[in-house]
Design a protein around this motif. Structure first.
Motif, PDB file in Angstrom:
ATOM      1  N   GLY A 174       0.797  -1.220   0.000  1.00 15.59           N
ATOM      2  CA  GLY A 174       0.000   0.000   0.000  1.00 15.59           C
ATOM      3  C   GLY A 174       0.830   1.271   0.000  1.00 15.59           C
ATOM      4  O   GLY A 174       0.271   2.373   0.018  1.00 15.59           O
ATOM      5  N   ILE A 175       2.151   1.136   0.017  1.00 15.04           N
ATOM      6  CA  ILE A 175       3.038   2.300  -0.020  1.00 15.04           C
ATOM      7  C   ILE A 175       3.632   2.423  -1.416  1.00 15.04           C
ATOM      8  O   ILE A 175       4.352   1.534  -1.872  1.00 15.04           O
ATOM      9  N   GLY A 176       3.321   3.508  -2.099  1.00 15.66           N
ATOM     10  CA  GLY A 176       3.875   3.760  -3.416  1.00 15.66           C
ATOM     11  C   GLY A 176       4.744   5.000  -3.404  1.00 15.66           C
ATOM     12  O   GLY A 176       4.932   5.645  -2.367  1.00 15.66           O
ATOM     13  N   SER A 177       5.277   5.348  -4.545  1.00 19.69           N
ATOM     14  CA  SER A 177       6.104   6.554  -4.647  1.00 19.69           C
ATOM     15  C   SER A 177       5.468   7.597  -5.558  1.00 19.69           C
ATOM     16  O   SER A 177       5.997   8.701  -5.693  1.00 19.69           O
ATOM     17  N   THR A 178       4.329   7.265  -6.153  1.00 20.89           N
ATOM     18  CA  THR A 178       3.656   8.190  -7.056  1.00 20.89           C
ATOM     19  C   THR A 178       2.206   8.390  -6.633  1.00 20.89           C
ATOM     20  O   THR A 178       1.630   7.556  -5.920  1.00 20.89           O
ATOM     21  N   VAL A 179       1.631   9.484  -7.081  1.00 22.87           N
ATOM     22  CA  VAL A 179       0.252   9.830  -6.738  1.00 22.87           C
ATOM     23  C   VAL A 179      -0.674   9.325  -7.838  1.00 22.87           C
ATOM     24  O   VAL A 179      -0.639   9.827  -8.962  1.00 22.87           O
ATOM     25  N   PRO A 180      -1.526   8.332  -7.551  1.00 13.24           N
ATOM     26  CA  PRO A 180      -2.477   7.853  -8.564  1.00 13.24           C
ATOM     27  C   PRO A 180      -3.482   8.942  -8.939  1.00 13.24           C
ATOM     28  O   PRO A 180      -3.695   9.891  -8.176  1.00 13.24           O
ATOM     29  N   ALA A 181      -4.116   8.790 -10.072  1.00 16.09           N
ATOM     30  CA  ALA A 181      -5.076   9.787 -10.541  1.00 16.09           C
ATOM     31  C   ALA A 181      -6.210   9.995  -9.546  1.00 16.09           C
ATOM     32  O   ALA A 181      -6.648  11.131  -9.305  1.00 16.09           O
ATOM     33  N   VAL A 182      -6.695   8.912  -8.928  1.00  9.95           N
ATOM     34  CA  VAL A 182      -7.790   9.047  -7.974  1.00  9.95           C
ATOM     35  C   VAL A 182      -7.341   9.829  -6.746  1.00  9.95           C
ATOM     36  O   VAL A 182      -8.121  10.613  -6.169  1.00  9.95           O
ATOM     37  N   PRO A 197     -10.464  24.713  -2.067  1.00 10.23           N
ATOM     38  CA  PRO A 197     -10.175  23.496  -2.836  1.00 10.23           C
ATOM     39  C   PRO A 197      -9.562  23.836  -4.196  1.00 10.23           C
ATOM     40  O   PRO A 197     -10.033  24.738  -4.897  1.00 10.23           O
ATOM     41  N   GLY A 198      -8.493  23.133  -4.510  1.00  9.75           N
ATOM     42  CA  GLY A 198      -7.690  23.442  -5.681  1.00  9.75           C
ATOM     43  C   GLY A 198      -6.327  23.989  -5.296  1.00  9.75           C
ATOM     44  O   GLY A 198      -5.427  24.085  -6.149  1.00  9.75           O
ATOM     45  N   PHE A 199      -6.151  24.345  -3.987  1.00  7.04           N
ATOM     46  CA  PHE A 199      -4.847  24.842  -3.571  1.00  7.04           C
ATOM     47  C   PHE A 199      -3.812  23.712  -3.493  1.00  7.04           C
ATOM     48  O   PHE A 199      -2.617  23.961  -3.422  1.00  7.04           O
ATOM     49  N   LEU A 200      -4.284  22.464  -3.526  1.00  9.78           N
ATOM     50  CA  LEU A 200      -3.418  21.293  -3.652  1.00  9.78           C
ATOM     51  C   LEU A 200      -3.552  20.771  -5.077  1.00  9.78           C
ATOM     52  O   LEU A 200      -4.661  20.470  -5.535  1.00  9.78           O
ATOM     53  N   ARG A 201      -2.428  20.654  -5.776  1.00 11.79           N
ATOM     54  CA  ARG A 201      -2.464  20.221  -7.176  1.00 11.79           C
ATOM     55  C   ARG A 201      -1.380  19.187  -7.434  1.00 11.79           C
ATOM     56  O   ARG A 201      -0.324  19.205  -6.793  1.00 11.79           O
ATOM     57  N   VAL A 202      -1.647  18.296  -8.365  1.00 10.57           N
ATOM     58  CA  VAL A 202      -0.704  17.234  -8.721  1.00 10.57           C
ATOM     59  C   VAL A 202      -0.437  17.331 -10.229  1.00 10.57           C
ATOM     60  O   VAL A 202      -1.146  16.719 -11.033  1.00 10.57           O
ATOM     61  N   PRO A 203       0.568  18.103 -10.632  1.00 17.56           N
ATOM     62  CA  PRO A 203       0.827  18.272 -12.066  1.00 17.56           C
ATOM     63  C   PRO A 203       1.404  17.032 -12.731  1.00 17.56           C
ATOM     64  O   PRO A 203       1.287  16.859 -13.941  1.00 17.56           O
ATOM     65  N   ASP A 204       2.035  16.189 -11.936  1.00 17.55           N
ATOM     66  CA  ASP A 204       2.534  14.916 -12.433  1.00 17.55           C
ATOM     67  C   ASP A 204       2.577  13.947 -11.262  1.00 17.55           C
ATOM     68  O   ASP A 204       2.464  14.364 -10.100  1.00 17.55           O
ATOM     69  N   PRO A 205       2.723  12.643 -11.500  1.00 14.22           N
ATOM     70  CA  PRO A 205       2.575  11.660 -10.421  1.00 14.22           C
ATOM     71  C   PRO A 205       3.603  11.733  -9.300  1.00 14.22           C
ATOM     72  O   PRO A 205       3.406  11.092  -8.256  1.00 14.22           O
ATOM     73  N   LEU A 218       1.869  20.243  -5.605  1.00 16.53           N
ATOM     74  CA  LEU A 218       2.033  21.681  -5.436  1.00 16.53           C
ATOM     75  C   LEU A 218       1.030  22.173  -4.398  1.00 16.53           C
ATOM     76  O   LEU A 218      -0.146  21.801  -4.427  1.00 16.53           O
ATOM     77  N   ILE A 219       1.505  23.006  -3.478  1.00 14.08           N
ATOM     78  CA  ILE A 219       0.668  23.552  -2.413  1.00 14.08           C
ATOM     79  C   ILE A 219       0.720  25.062  -2.505  1.00 14.08           C
ATOM     80  O   ILE A 219       1.793  25.661  -2.376  1.00 14.08           O
ATOM     81  N   ASP A 220      -0.409  25.679  -2.741  1.00 14.00           N
ATOM     82  CA  ASP A 220      -0.471  27.135  -2.854  1.00 14.00           C
ATOM     83  C   ASP A 220      -0.689  27.760  -1.483  1.00 14.00           C
ATOM     84  O   ASP A 220      -1.662  28.495  -1.249  1.00 14.00           O
ATOM     85  N   ALA A 221       0.205  27.469  -0.558  1.00 17.90           N
ATOM     86  CA  ALA A 221       0.116  28.022   0.792  1.00 17.90           C
ATOM     87  C   ALA A 221       1.444  27.794   1.493  1.00 17.90           C
ATOM     88  O   ALA A 221       2.198  26.866   1.167  1.00 17.90           O
TER      89      ALA A 221
END
Length: 303
Positions: free
Chosen positions: A27-35, A66-74, A78-81
């Protein structure tokens, strides 16, 4: 490929859960899945933990629409704060790079996920390059919904070396806090602790005790504490926008008689406070009254 460090392995073995922990490693990965990326984009808050220049662990809250956390790639979040200037992690994250542990939680649906990695300041926010991405179960999360309420007053900070009477009451009645720890190599982690009000005991102005309930068997928090006892707690003021932050040291007590004082506990954790910061009017979020998790064990009358 994800691995456990020797502290995590030792705790898993002592708890008699080495085999399920080995399975949980998947259950531990190194990338952020789309979901997970979609989940983060919906959140108004994320908890960030890190270690300061003096070796103390702290947890903090970062918030935004909502939207201040973004995942441009896996491999990037990015955190806008950034933390408030008064926050103990302001210079740590503002000067970067820094190892961080993060947890995003959605109380309304009881979903959560952890992201650990390296944070670098960028454009008034943070870029986090991921090392670990972990989905966790919904146990012990209290159900809440949020709304934004612009601050009517500027943040006010109270500092101390021990808990005031009011802060002790807040801790003894809380149903949720977050705790940051780090490995000897500096890899940070942030995790959630929840239960019915009273699950945290205030033993003195400088000592807390809480139960360790059955979880995902990874023991990332207790594994870090086994090797490096520094820990940082943050307690949100769900209905006030205040933030209570504590730093100190924590140790796991495996005495079954002591654990038996807390229904549902497998073991207990003692936390010694070394510094307290309480910030009033810290965040613009307000949350509804909680719907307590059905997994919460009852609280002993000894509390």
């Amino acid at each position: 490929m994800a691995t456990y460090h020797r502290g995590e392995l030792a705790v898993q073995q002592r708890a008699g859960l080495a085999t399920p922990a080995a399975h949980a490693l998947r259950g531990i990965g190194s990338t952020v899945p789309a979901v997970a990326a979609a989940f983060l984009a919906e959140q108004p808050m994320i908890v960030v933990g890190a270690v300061d220049g003096a070796g103390r662990a702290w947890s903090s809250l970062l918030t935004g629409e909502p939207g201040f956390l973004r995942v441009p790639d896996p491999t990037t979040v990015l955190i806008d704060a950034l933390p408030l200037p008064e926050d103990p992690l302001a210079s740590v994250l503002g000067d970067g790079p820094a190892k961080v542990g993060m947890i995003a939680i959605e109380p309304a649906t009881r979903r959560r996920m952890r992201v650990n990695g390296t944070a670098t300041p960028r454009d008034g926010g943070l870029r986090v390059d991921t090392d670990q991405v972990i989905s966790n179960c919904p146990k012990y999360i209290q159900q809440r919904s949020f709304a934004f309420e612009p601050a009517a007053e500027s943040p006010t900070v109270r500092r101390g070396a021990e808990l005031t009477v009011g802060q002790q009451l807040r801790l003894s009645t809380t149903d949720t806090f977050f705790v940051a720890t780090a490995s000897p190599d500096g890899d940070a982690d942030a995790s959630h602790r929840g239960g019915n009000p009273g699950f945290v005991r205030v033993l003195s102005p400088t000592r807390l005790r809480w139960p360790d309930y059955r979880g995902n068997t990874m023991f990332l928090t207790l594994g870090n504490l086994a090797l490096r006892p520094t820990a940082g707690l943050v307690v949100p003021g769900w209905d006030t926008g205040s933030v209570l932050q504590l730093t100190g040291t924590a140790r796991t007590d495996w005495n079954p008689d002591l654990a038996a004082e807390f229904p549902g506990a497998q073991r207990i954790v003692d936390f010694d406070v070394t510094e307290v910061r309480e910030t009033l009017h810290a965040v613009p979020l307000r949350w509804t009254e909680p719907g307590y998790s059905r997994f919460n064990p009852p609280v002993s009358q000894a509390n």
